[in-house]
Design a protein around this motif. Structure first.
Motif, short mmCIF file in Angstrom:
data_model
loop_
_atom_site.label_atom_id
_atom_site.label_comp_id
_atom_site.label_asym_id
_atom_site.label_seq_id
_atom_site.Cartn_x
_atom_site.Cartn_y
_atom_site.Cartn_z
N ALA C 285 33.96 63.35 100.31
CA ALA C 285 33.88 62.87 101.69
C ALA C 285 34.65 63.80 102.61
CB ALA C 285 34.43 61.45 101.78
N VAL C 286 35.81 64.27 102.14
CA VAL C 286 36.62 65.14 103.00
C VAL C 286 35.93 66.49 103.21
CG1 VAL C 286 38.79 66.40 103.11
CG2 VAL C 286 38.78 64.00 102.41
N VAL C 287 35.46 67.07 102.12
CA VAL C 287 34.84 68.40 102.23
C VAL C 287 33.58 68.34 103.09
CG1 VAL C 287 33.69 70.22 100.94
CG2 VAL C 287 35.81 69.24 100.08
N ILE C 288 32.69 67.41 102.75
CA ILE C 288 31.43 67.32 103.49
C ILE C 288 31.68 66.86 104.93
CG2 ILE C 288 29.18 66.22 103.58
CD1 ILE C 288 29.34 68.02 101.29
N GLY C 289 32.58 65.89 105.07
CA GLY C 289 32.89 65.39 106.40
C GLY C 289 33.40 66.52 107.30
N LEU C 290 34.31 67.31 106.75
CA LEU C 290 34.84 68.43 107.54
C LEU C 290 33.75 69.42 107.87
CD1 LEU C 290 38.34 69.23 106.05
CD2 LEU C 290 37.77 68.38 108.32
N MET C 291 32.91 69.70 106.86
CA MET C 291 31.81 70.63 107.11
C MET C 291 30.96 70.12 108.26
SD MET C 291 30.29 71.96 103.50
CE MET C 291 29.10 73.14 104.12
N LYS C 292 30.68 68.82 108.21
CA LYS C 292 29.78 68.25 109.19
C LYS C 292 30.40 68.34 110.59
CE LYS C 292 26.92 64.14 109.71
NZ LYS C 292 27.38 63.29 110.75
N VAL C 293 31.67 68.01 110.68
CA VAL C 293 32.28 67.94 112.01
C VAL C 293 32.65 69.33 112.54
CG1 VAL C 293 34.20 67.02 113.32
CG2 VAL C 293 33.11 65.63 111.58
N TRP C 294 33.18 70.19 111.66
CA TRP C 294 33.73 71.45 112.16
C TRP C 294 32.84 72.66 111.93
CZ3 TRP C 294 37.71 71.18 115.36
CH2 TRP C 294 38.49 70.02 115.32
N LEU C 295 32.08 72.65 110.83
CA LEU C 295 31.28 73.84 110.56
C LEU C 295 30.25 74.07 111.64
CD1 LEU C 295 31.15 75.97 108.38
CD2 LEU C 295 29.34 74.70 107.26
N SER C 296 29.79 72.97 112.25
CA SER C 296 28.76 73.12 113.27
C SER C 296 29.29 73.88 114.49
CB SER C 296 28.21 71.76 113.69
OG SER C 296 29.25 70.94 114.15
N ASP C 297 30.62 73.95 114.62
CA ASP C 297 31.18 74.75 115.71
C ASP C 297 31.09 76.24 115.40
OD1 ASP C 297 31.85 72.37 116.70
OD2 ASP C 297 34.01 72.58 116.48
N LEU C 298 31.18 76.55 114.10
CA LEU C 298 31.30 77.96 113.73
C LEU C 298 29.96 78.64 113.61
CD1 LEU C 298 34.04 77.62 110.97
CD2 LEU C 298 34.31 78.26 113.37
N THR C 299 28.95 77.90 113.17
CA THR C 299 27.68 78.56 112.91
C THR C 299 26.52 77.60 113.17
OG1 THR C 299 26.24 79.31 111.13
CG2 THR C 299 28.14 78.01 110.49
N PRO C 300 25.43 78.14 113.70
CA PRO C 300 24.26 77.29 113.88
C PRO C 300 23.60 76.95 112.56
CG PRO C 300 23.73 79.55 114.41
CD PRO C 300 25.21 79.51 114.14
N ALA C 301 23.99 77.68 111.50
CA ALA C 301 23.30 77.52 110.22
C ALA C 301 24.00 76.51 109.32
CB ALA C 301 23.24 78.87 109.51
N TRP C 302 24.82 75.65 109.91
CA TRP C 302 25.63 74.79 109.03
C TRP C 302 24.80 73.94 108.10
CZ3 TRP C 302 25.70 69.42 109.14
CH2 TRP C 302 25.02 68.84 110.21
N MET C 303 23.62 73.51 108.53
CA MET C 303 22.79 72.69 107.65
C MET C 303 22.34 73.50 106.44
SD MET C 303 21.32 69.58 109.03
CE MET C 303 19.67 69.62 109.63
N LEU C 304 22.09 74.77 106.67
CA LEU C 304 21.66 75.62 105.58
C LEU C 304 22.79 75.78 104.56
CD1 LEU C 304 19.39 77.31 104.51
CD2 LEU C 304 20.12 79.20 105.93
#
Ligand SMILES: Nc1ncnc2c1ncn2[C@@H]1O[C@H](COP(=O)(O)OP(=O)(O)OP(=O)(O)O)[C@@H](O)[C@H]1O
Ligand SMILES: Nc1ncnc2c1ncn2[C@@H]1O[C@H](COP(=O)(O)OP(=O)(O)OP(=O)(O)O)[C@@H](O)[C@H]1O
Ligand SMILES: [Mg+2]
Ligand SMILES: [Mg+2]
Lengths: 388, 254, 429, 230, 319
Positions: C285-304
């Protein structure tokens, strides 16, 4: 030091298609403003936050935007996110009076945003569904030939608000119209609209009024063309991405009308020049998203007038501000409910020739058939605003 | 309470058009060790499935201590006091030996679906499991995963699950299948020990085992019991020799 | 001895070998330190989000890990819990009742538990694929009902509330995210402790038994259906608590929260975290949750990246992230890590290079394709690159492919080494 | 026909076979005896290419070590495993069809198979998983036979069979051999094995410890005492 | 309902059902044989549509109809070879989750390459005419073509499944892969081929549906769940079951729209004209619900009811 303008919209998922375009319009406008010195000399910086089309996520991202120092939080895609943001900021401003922020509603058109949910810190930069329906009603008065009309709208608040408005306002303007059908379909779930087209044809409708948008609109228009339906379509969102392609493919020559704040079919030199330049820079049309440009133009004027970039003076200056939209039409922001007031345009989609603007490379473009003056689409404010 | 642990009356079972069990009558007396033998495909396992509730009979009656149990779900039949083991090992492979046994004793000790106390605090469960581990000679493997046990150990656990539920009537389906001679001898000893004082119905092909342990033997052929009697009577029965044993001395071959 | 080694050779990440109290102490310590270490409202509200998702994932693992049930509709109870709590708050605020806000999840949880009994009764006749499909169907039905009952679900925009309307209690007025953090943290400890306790109870054990061999359970006197139903209801109840907390945190609850996307999310979190270690789902939950909330700031490809991470975990670490950690921990304790370190370091280094290459390829791809309008110049991992430049693409491909190819021989050397160290069973055939 | 030379085999890290050498000639029945765990089943699996192996397995002129199981099957070796590996979800007929080689029926036709075990004909459309234990054993043998192998390796075919059936299996194996098929038999029931075999090997701890005729084995009491449990 | 609406609705039902079947056939193939619930199936469908669009620009529609599915098939085979095969040993859950992740990746990759807007993929000129007239309105030839392809796929698959041993090999390999290979079958090859063919079928569906539906990144997500309904309701792994279930769903969704009926009407017949007020707005909500709105929900209701009362599905023989 920059003036931070946060865009909180779905940057991923199906709705990102719309966000992507809005972002282009916004960046183009901001570049223009910055090139001319920015806001009282301060450059505008755009921050983007992906709300993944979720109201909850909108709240998270809004908090992040505020932490990043944003003064204006804008959301455009889907009224549910706008509601969430307006609510969030209302509470935020109350709980953090030293860190107030402003909400811009860039494109969602639910009347509730400037109606029952209106807020002193929120501004709507497009005409809402009621205003658009008023425009449609006004136009239909000039079309006595249309008497049998079919209503097709999606489930959910946005579709149902529009549906009710059609029944009330068009019904009042044209009591002779017979509603030969009134269907509500699930939102973004139908893959084949052929059954609806069969039903519309069987009803003998001369025209269909729909508040559908995005994939639903493209699919229904495609099905209409395929089914050989010859009825006219009155839509709010057919200038939006995807729809022009679908109309041209369906061969609905001159059958689809856009009833909207404006479109590239308006005979205005400024608009034409803007469109040409914008398309050259970005490859898409600017017209479907007038909210960003309006917001920026009003903002520049308000900053000048207020002589400050603080929230409270800015809000005060934005109230009642007057400017011209990209369609070249005069517009004001009504102080009572922070709703934009401007004219409307009705255009139909058909092949174009020569140097005229075509849409999405289809060889088809918008032909203006009527301009409805602002006075006809201005409805009384229902907002009971709490002012500080 | 009747003197018979199990009484089967004119039991029938067909799969579609095929009749597999064709009017079986059988009595398992309380406290006896009863062997069920018969050619392959005679319906021995099917009969066990019918008694234990895995299959529903087409017609007929099964009485457990005088109470009708035919067609009831397996759990109900366990509650009524009957439990069984399987021909193909059927244990909880990813759980430890101790956990396997804990599951098996929970019902009889009345804890059922409880969440009121952790297992570690249930003294009666621990005591019972310890006793069973001892009895099954699996104490040294109590924290091993069941699927890491050797084959005979797994069979012992299989037997343990059947015994642990506290039922006084046991059905064992080829408990020694796949064992070597020495393993078979050990398993037989174990079975004799754990079934002391209970009624036992057991399927087995190993004649040596059967003649050593059974008080009585029934022979099932083509879905019918053709003979029931003491080991000596059965050995001497020509019909049994014909249908099952083949030549009179074939058992020595086994 | 059976020949179908493939079926039986399932993942066997062992139980954690740490002393039982250590993780708990660690969890509570971390919960205390976190808000101090990360000031800033956005960080705290992200923590709140992670906390609720961690509870949600723990509840899901009652089904997936403990009972072996794949639910494709667990978000139903998360969302319903949230709606129940929201309507309860709105109703109580209107009636002017004083009800302490921190206890609100009790209402949502209880409501979800009751609904869970009903849903569980419907769904738990069978395990396996039928169960998965029924839960999918039920959740779609509940989701579709939302469009039909806007007065309950509030259409697409959901139902919003103001958590401060219930007034202050426990010395907090609940205006700030930090207040909510306290609520979430306390509930997290309660739920985690409760679920951990659950694994030690008879019903918890039976859940394991049903996962392993549902049929045998019946022959021990239990109804597998009842076991499934109760675990389903318990999982639903805890999910309802998590949903209520989410509603309190965001002050809005929408139908998205009970839709398929949320169900998928919790499945991903739980699986990536690891289903066989109690705190695995929390990690996920922590890893995915962080990815979901913060990774989208860093890259448009976060879903990929999201999808790739997921595929990676499924392929190489079926025990999830926690499985890797536990495995590594066991190795360290057994003193077996030392000899492997040089190889592992080399593999890790090459892996990072290869990862960098993949990231460059993806980012360049986005710039060349979808985001071409932003111009071809882009900084990736600090390097200036050009989406139309052959050099940039060449470098990226070289890193990605070269890294991957040079890892392969090292991997087989590692395998031989592990054989030698007696760490690997299973034959290479 | 089959010549095994210095075969070594491993399960993961455990070394089970330590240099096994063994021959089976055309049309011959050879029994492989030994205690539980001696490694007999492992030898058969090693020949089939199912586990890691070194050494040589010559069959009809080629070395099979390192080949895939399906290639080995194509070379003409049939294998009947000790566990009843019927395909439980398929019907009896479907199980048999899977045994057929692409060329269709060979020495054994479907009809002939049914004649060998009439019960399989009556159960042709039954799920194999529902068969009785003994019937599954018969099906496994038949499924291999119908693929028309030159050599058939049978692992404890009489396990779980009624005494009468045990004798029948012995007869069947002799009939198979009479058609020129070689048989490598792993068997626990000594009487049957000695009765039908031309030669026997005894295996202990992964090595061959005795080779000779059945009569020779009967005479060698030490071998039987040390390596067999009788 | 007039005769014209009725006959059009029947036609539309059949055609929509056939479109669904085209899509579901590949999924059924993979699910029934390999037991893999392929969440990425709709993604392969989408890739098929995009490739069909891209290729038909250069080589024309009909060559694209052959080539695009081939490419998708190869893609599927590669996915099986280098992905699924590794995951297989972790059981079905691992496989399911793998396809889950794959669906994410494919959807993003498609957007990366073709962007987020819909593509201008139209009906090919050769099929852009009216096939026949019914009650004065023409019926498009392309839809008739779609019907023909669907029936051809059904027949082809049926032959493949009944006349070859592929089905048996794969089914047996699910539980006993080693045993099957020891009988002389190259199990990994067969698995790869099955997955490849299944994906190729999705590719065909994509090329066919691309011009009818809109070729856009959300086309996968919008069709995915309904496919599972078809496969389950039809009976896990039954091709004819999937065929029937596709038709049923086609009929349900079409006639739900054609039938003009709402809860209000039903109560109107019973003489109740106003929503009861005692339960607040819940009843007023329910009052306006029409059959058309329920259309998309009915399949899920069918799914749940089916699983509860007849888990084997319509045509499934083995529970
Ligand atoms: N579901 C079913 N459908 C059809 N036939 C069945 C089914 N279940 C069992 N049978 C048949 O019933 C017969 C009896 O099987 P059962 O397993 O009871 O035999 P058994 O006496 O236990 O034999 P063995 O000693 O070989 O284990 C067999 O011929 C089997 O094929
Ligand atoms: N899958 C496996 N993994 C590891 N070791 C194994 C495996 N299968 C068998 N063994 C071990 O290999 C050794 C030889 O086993 P094998 O099955 O070949 O014996 P066998 O002679 O056939 O005896 P049995 O009478 O039990 O069939 C035994 O010690 C056994 O424990
Ligand atoms: Mg049996
Ligand atoms: Mg063996």
């Amino acid at each position: 030091e920059t003036f931070k303008f946060a865009m909180i919209d779905p940057f991923s998922g199906p709705a990102a298609m719309v966000t992507e375009r809005i972002e282009k319009v916004l960046r183009y406008g901001v570049d223009e403003v910055n090139a001319e010195g920015g806001l009282n000399g301060e450059k505008i910086e755009i921050l983007t936050f992906d709300n993944k089309m979720s109201p909850q996520e909108t709240a998270i991202q809004a908090q992040k935007a505020i932490d990043a120092g944003a003064t204006i939080l804008q959301t455009s895609v889907s009224s549910s996110n706008t509601f969430a943001l307006v609510d969030f900021v209302r509470k935020h401003n109350r709980r953090n009076p030293d860190h107030k922020v402003i909400v811009f509603d860039g494109a969602s058109h639910d009347p509730a945003i400037t109606g029952e949910k209106c807020s002193y810190y929120s501004f709507s930069w497009v005409l809402n569904a009621h205003a658009k329906t008023a425009g449609l009603a006004a136009y239909l008065k000039s079309r006595p030939d249309i008497t049998k009309v079919f209503l097709l709208n999606a489930e959910g608040s946005s579709g149902q608000t529009s549906r009710q408005a059609f029944l009330d306002m068009v019904g009042k303007a044209r009591p002779d119209i017979e509603w030969v059908g009134d269907d509500t379909h699930p939102l973004q779930k139908i893959t084949d609209f052929a059954p609806y087209i069969a039903k519309i044809r069987a009803s003998g409708a001369q025209a269909v009024i729909t508040s559908d948008w995005g994939a639903d609109l493209s699919l229904v228009l495609k099905a209409a063309g395929e089914g050989g339906l010859k009825a006219e379509w009155f839509t709010f969102f057919s200038t939006g991405p995807g729809a022009p392609t679908a109309i041209a493919q369906a061969g609905l020559d001159g059958l689809v009308y856009s009833v909207f704040d404006g479109d590239p079919g308006l005979p205005d030199a400024g608009l034409q020049a803007h469109e040409v330049a914008f398309r050259a820079a970005t490859g898409i049309s600017a017209s479907p998203f007038p909210g960003d440009s309006s917001a920026l133009r009003a903002l520049v004027a308000a900053a000048q007038k207020a002589g400050s970039l603080e929230v409270d003076p800015l809000v005060a200056a934005l109230e009642g501000s007057e400017f011209r939209t990209i369609y070249g039409a005069p517009a004001t922001l009504r102080p009572e409910d922070h709703q934009l007031l401007t004219q409307m345009s009705v255009s139909k989609f058909a092949p174009v020739t020569g140097a005229a603007l075509d849409e999405e490379g289809t060889g088809w473009g918008w032909h203006n058939v009527a301009v409805i003056p602002a006075s006809e689409v201005t409805l009384p404010s229902t907002c009971k605003m709490k002012r500080p | 309470m009747s003197a018979n642990a199990i009484e089967i009356r004119d039991l029938r079972k067909s799969f579609g058009p095929v009749d597999i069990i064709r009017g079986v009558n059988l009595e398992l007396r309380a406290g006896e060790r009863h062997a069920l033998i018969g050619p392959n495909g005679a319906g021995k396992s099917t009969l066990f499935h019918l008694i234990s509730g895995r299959l529903r009979p087409t017609s007929g009656k099964i009485l457990l201590h005088g109470q009708e149990i035919q067609g009831k779900p397996p759990a109900r039949i366990v509650h009524a006091g009957l439990s069984r083991s399987f021909q193909i090992t059927n244990i909880f492979p990813e759980m430890t030996v101790l956990e396997n046994l804990r599951c098996a004793v929970l019902w009889k000790l009345g804890h059922r679906y409880s969440v009121l106390r952790p297992l570690g605090r249930l003294r009666d469960v621990e005591a019972e499991c310890t006793r069973l581990l001892e009895e099954l000679r699996l104490t040294h493997r109590r924290t091993s995963r069941a699927d890491s046990l050797s084959y005979p150990e797994q069979r012992a656990l299989e037997l343990g699950l059947a015994v642990a539920s506290g039922a006084d009537t046991l059905l064992l389906d080829e408990p020694m299948a796949g064992m070597s001679h020495s393993e078979t001898a050990a398993a037989l000893e174990l079975i004799m020990a754990v079934t002391e004082g209970r009624s036992l119905l057991m399927v087995e092909h190993d004649m040596g085992v059967i003649f050593e342990m059974a008080d009585r033997i029934s022979v099932l052929v083509y879905g019918e019991v053709i003979a029931t009697g003491t080991p000596e009577e059965i050995r001497a029965n020509p019909a049994v020799q014909e249908a099952y044993l083949g030549t009179p001395n074939a058992e020595e071959a086994a | 001895m059976t020949m179908n080694a493939i079926e039986t050779a399932r993942s066997r990440p062992g139980q954690t070998l740490l002393p039982a109290t250590l993780p708990w102490a660690a969890v509570i310590a971390v919960l205390f330190i976190l808000p101090l270490a990360f000031p800033g409202t956005a960080m705290v509200s992200t923590l709140n989000y992670l906390g609720t998702m961690a509870i949600f994932a723990l509840s899901y693992n009652v089904l997936l890990g403990q009972t072996g049930l794949l639910s494709l509709g667990h978000a139903t109870f998360f969302g319903l819990g949230g709606f129940i709590a929201t309507h309860a708050l709105l109703g109580m605020a209107e009636a002017g009742w004083a009800f302490p806000l921190p206890l609100l999840p009790l209402i949502g949880g209880l409501g979800a538990f009751v609904l869970g009994i009903f849903g569980g009764w419907l769904a738990s006749g069978k395990g396996g694929m039928p169960f998965a499909m029924i839960t999918l169907g039920l959740s779609e039905l509940v989701y579709a009902a939302a469009a039909i009952f806007p007065s309950i679900y509030g259409s697409e925009e959901g139902v919003s509330m103001d958590r401060m309307e219930l007034g202050s209690s426990f010395g907090m007025d609940y205006g700030s995210a930090t207040d909510i953090y306290v609520i979430v943290a306390v509930w997290f400890v309660i739920c985690a402790a409760g679920l951990k306790y659950f694994t030690t109870t008879p019903l918890g054990l039976l859940a394991n038994a049903v996962r392993d061999n549902a049929e045998r359970v019946e022959f021990l006197g239990f109804s597998a259906r009842r076991v499934r139903m109760w675990t389903y209801a318990i999982a639903a109840g805890v999910a309802g608590i998590a949903g209520s907390l989410a509603a309190i945190n965001f002050e809005i609850i929408t139908v998205i929260e009970l839709g398929a996307a949320t169900s998928t999310l919790v499945l991903l979190m739980t699986y990536i975290g690891g289903t066989r270690v109690f705190f695995g789902p929390v990690l996920g939950a922590v890893v995915i949750g962080l990815m979901k909330v913060w990774l989208s700031d860093l890259t448009p490809a976060w879903m990929l990246y999201f999808g790739l991470l997921f595929i990676f975990v499924v392929m190489v670490a079926p025990g999830g992230l926690a499985g890797i950690l536990v495995g590594a921990g066991a190795m360290i304790r057994a003193g077996r890590l030392g000899p492997q370190l040089p190889l592992l370091a080399a593999i890790g280094g090459l892996g990072l290079l290869s990862l960098a290459g993949v990231i460059m390829l993806i980012e360049l791809g986005y710039r060349a394709g979808l985001d071409a309008a932003l111009g071809s110049q882009i900084r990736i991992l600090g390097l200036p690159m050009d989406a139309h430049g052959l050099n940039s693409w060449g470098l990226a491909a070289l890193l990605a492919l070269g890294g991957a190819l040079s890892i392969r021989p090292l991997l087989s050397r590692l395998e031989t080494l592990q054989h030698r160290l007696g760490l690997k069973g299973g034959d290479p055939a | 026909m089959l010549g095994i030379r210095d075969l070594e085999a491993w399960y993961g890290k455990s070394h089970i076979l330590h240099g096994v050498t063994l021959d089976v000639r055309r049309g011959e029945i050879v029994s492989l005896l030994g205690r539980n765990g001696a490694g007999r089943s492992t030898l058969l699996k090693a020949v089939m290419g199912a586990i890691r192996t070194t050494g040589r397995v010559d069959f009809a002129g080629t070395d099979l070590v390192g080949r895939k199981p399906h290639q080995i099957a194509h070379a003409g070796i049939g294998y009947v495993p000790e566990s009843r590996d019927v395909f439980p979800e398929l019907t009896v007929r479907e199980n048999l069809i899977l045994g057929l080689k692409p060329g269709g029926e060979g020495r054994w036709s479907l009809e002939e198979i049914y004649d060998l075990f009439p019960v399989l004909r009556t159960r042709a459309d039954t799920r194999a998983g529902a068969l009785s234990g003994g019937e599954q054993q018969m099906l496994t043998i038949c499924r291999t036979l119908i693929g028309d192998p030159e050599l058939i390796m049978v692992d404890e075919p009489t396990e779980g069979l009624a005494p009468k059936m045990v004798a029948a299996i012995g007869t069947l194996l002799e009939r198979i051999a009479a058609r020129g098929v070689s048989i490598l038999l792993v068997e626990q029931k000594l009487v049957i094995a000695l009765d039908i075999s031309h030669r026997v090997y005894v295996m202990g701890h992964g090595e061959i410890v005795f080779e000779g005729t059945p009569a020779a084995l009967m005479q060698s009491a030490e071998v039987r005492a040390e390596w067999l449990e009788v | 309902m007039g005769l014209d609406v009725l006959s059009f609705s029947i036609l539309n039902s059949v055609l929509y059902g056939m479109l669904l079947f085209l899509l579901a056939s590949g999924l059924t193939l993979i699910f029934s044989m390999m037991g893999v619930l392929n969440f990425a199936h709709a993604s392969f469908f989408m890739v098929g549509a995009y490739l069909g669009y891209e290729l038909s620009k250069d080589i024309g529609f009909f060559p694209a109809l052959v080539l695009a599915p081939l490419i998708v098939g190869v893609l599927g085979a590669l996915v099986e070879r280098y992905g699924l095969r590794r995951v297989h040993r972790f059981g079905h859950l691992g496989e399911l989750l793998f396809t889950f992740g794959l669906a994410f990746v494919i959807e993003e990759a498609v957007q990366m390459i073709w962007g987020r807007s819909s593509q201008n993929f139209g009906v090919p000129a050769a099929l852009d005419f009216t096939a026949f007239e019914l009650f004065g309105t023409g019926y498009p030839a392309f839809r008739v073509f779609m019907l023909v392809v669907a029936v051809a796929v059904f027949a082809g698959l049926w032959l493949l499944l009944t006349k070859t041993r592929v089905g048996l090999i794969v089914k047996a390999s699910l539980t006993h892969p080693e045993m099957v290979s020891m009988l002389g079958h190259n199990v990994p090859m067969v698995f790869m081929a099955v997955f490849g063919v299944g994906s190729a079928l999705a590719g065909i569906a994509g090329v066919i549906a691309g011009p009818v539906l809109v070729t856009q990144p959300s086309m996968a997500a919008s069709l995915g769940p309904i496919l599972f309904v078809i496969v389950v309701v039809g009976g896990l792994g039954s091709l004819s079951g999937a065929f029937i279930a596709s038709l049923i769903i086609g009929f349900i969704q079409t006639f739900a729209v054609a039938i003009d009926l709402s809860v209000r009407d039903v109560f109107g017949w019973l003489g109740v004209s106003e929503a009861p007020t005692f339960l607040g707005p819940v009843f007023t909500d329910a009052w306006g619900v029409s059959v058309a709105q329920l259309g998309p929900v009915i399949p899920y209701l069918l799914l749940v009811v089916m699983l509860i009362f007849r888990p084997a599905g319509l045509v499934g023989k083995r529970g």
